[in-house]
Design an enzyme around this catalytic site. Structure first.
Site, mmCIF file in Angstrom:
data_model
loop_
_atom_site.group_PDB
_atom_site.id
_atom_site.type_symbol
_atom_site.label_atom_id
_atom_site.label_comp_id
_atom_site.label_asym_id
_atom_site.label_seq_id
_atom_site.Cartn_x
_atom_site.Cartn_y
_atom_site.Cartn_z
ATOM 1 N N HIS A 121 36.878 7.079 44.615
ATOM 2 C CA HIS A 121 35.987 6.803 43.384
ATOM 3 C C HIS A 121 35.747 5.380 43.142
ATOM 4 C CE1 HIS A 121 34.279 6.820 39.451
ATOM 5 N NE2 HIS A 121 34.005 8.008 39.671
ATOM 6 N N GLU B 234 27.380 8.425 44.559
ATOM 7 C CA GLU B 234 27.629 8.035 43.398
ATOM 8 C C GLU B 234 27.376 6.325 43.109
ATOM 9 O OE1 GLU B 234 30.426 9.957 40.262
ATOM 10 O OE2 GLU B 234 31.385 8.429 40.837
HETATM 11 P P1 13P Z 1 28.955 9.604 34.305
HETATM 12 O O1 13P Z 1 28.519 11.183 34.414
HETATM 13 O O2 13P Z 1 29.674 9.466 33.139
HETATM 14 O O3 13P Z 1 27.951 8.573 34.605
HETATM 15 O O4 13P Z 1 30.194 9.502 35.247
HETATM 16 C C1 13P Z 1 29.850 9.674 36.763
HETATM 17 C C2 13P Z 1 31.151 9.636 37.415
HETATM 18 O O5 13P Z 1 31.830 8.532 37.732
HETATM 19 C C3 13P Z 1 31.673 10.881 37.684
HETATM 20 O O6 13P Z 1 32.806 10.851 38.796
#
Ligand code: 13P
Length: 262
Positions: free
Chosen positions: A94, A165
């Site tokens: 992450h 992401e």
């Molecule tokens: P948000 O949905 O708050 O943008 O976060 C995304 C995230 O980092 C999920 O791992």
């Protein structure tokens, strides 16, 4: 393939009672959810209670796991311990851990290996920092992906999950805004192409690519494509802390994959 929705609570909420209540509200609201796999990733201290109150309706995911099975690693949590608790998935790589805790691709690769040995399913998060022109594919995606999977036999990577992401889209990033559904689909196709190149078509075919970054009840279903293998799920942060919103997200995805019939 069944879409996967992962509720990443990050470092929230801050009491066991609140975590239990949130998990219960989500589980009750979801009912016997079919057609969508829902995973809840609470902080470590709440995994057991979340598992207990949500049983069968959702599965457990961990937000991290250490790169080895046991030993002198103060503060670390072994993937074996997680597996023993009934955890199915583990989020690795992450961007918040890369940024705040200095995790690099080498450590993430070791964590992926250790998770697989413990029979956890890694959800490997990749994503670029800054929003560039969408016509340009950020080279960091190929780099992060190849390094995370480096040296792992192909067959072991069946059914893992890749989360695209982009850091600029995460709701807590200043000025964040969600990716566009079109671009997310383009990225999913690009990541799938990389997977085919790295792992061959038959293993790549078993891997879900999911999207994370400011997904909400309003936009969630727009990220999933039903005619092609684009995004096949979501990694939700902020919105997953609100039970009603989380439930609406899952329902909207279920509706979408059923062809908007129900
Ligand atoms: P948000 O949905 O708050 O943008 O976060 C995304 C995230 O980092 C999920 O791992």
């Amino acid at each position: 393939m069944k879409p996967l929705v992962v509720a990443n609570w990050k470092m929230n909420p801050t009491s066991l009672r609140a975590a239990e209540a949130l998990a219960r509200r989500i589980a009750v609201g979801l009912g016997n959810v079919s057609g969508v796999e829902v995973a809840i990733a609470p902080p470590f201290p709440y995994l057991a209670v979340v598992g207990r109150v949500t049983r069968q309706r959702t599965v457990l995911a961990a937000q991290d796991a250490w790169a080895g099975a046991s030993g002198a690693y103060t503060g670390a949590v072994s993937p074996l311990m997680l597996r023993d608790l009934g955890v199915r998935y583990v989020i690795l790589g992450h961007s918040e851990r890369r940024r705040f805790l200095g995790e690099d691709d080498g450590l993430i690769n070791r964590k992926v290996k250790a998770a697989l040995v413990a029979r956890l399913i890694p959800i490997i998060a990749i994503g670029e920092e800054h929003r560039e022109s969408q016509a340009v594919t950020p080279p960091v995606l190929a780099q992060q992906l190849a390094r995370a999977l480096d040296g792992i036999p192909r067959r072991r990577l069946r059914a893992i999950v890749i989360a695209y992401e982009p850091v600029w889209a995460i709701s807590t990033t200043p000025g964040a805004r969600p990716d566009s559904p079109d671009n997310a689909t383009r990225r999913a196709l690009y990541i799938r192409k990389l997977l085919v190149k790295l792992l061959g078509p038959s293993v790549a075919d078993t891997i879900r690519v999911i999207y994370g970054g400011s997904a909400t009840a309003k936009n969630a279903s727009s990220f999933l494509a039903t005619d092609i293998r684009g995004m096949e799920g979501l990694l939700i942060g902020g919105a997953s802390l609100n039970a009603e919103e989380c439930i609406t997200i899952v329902q909207s995805i279920r509706k979408k994959v059923r062809g908007d019939k129900s």
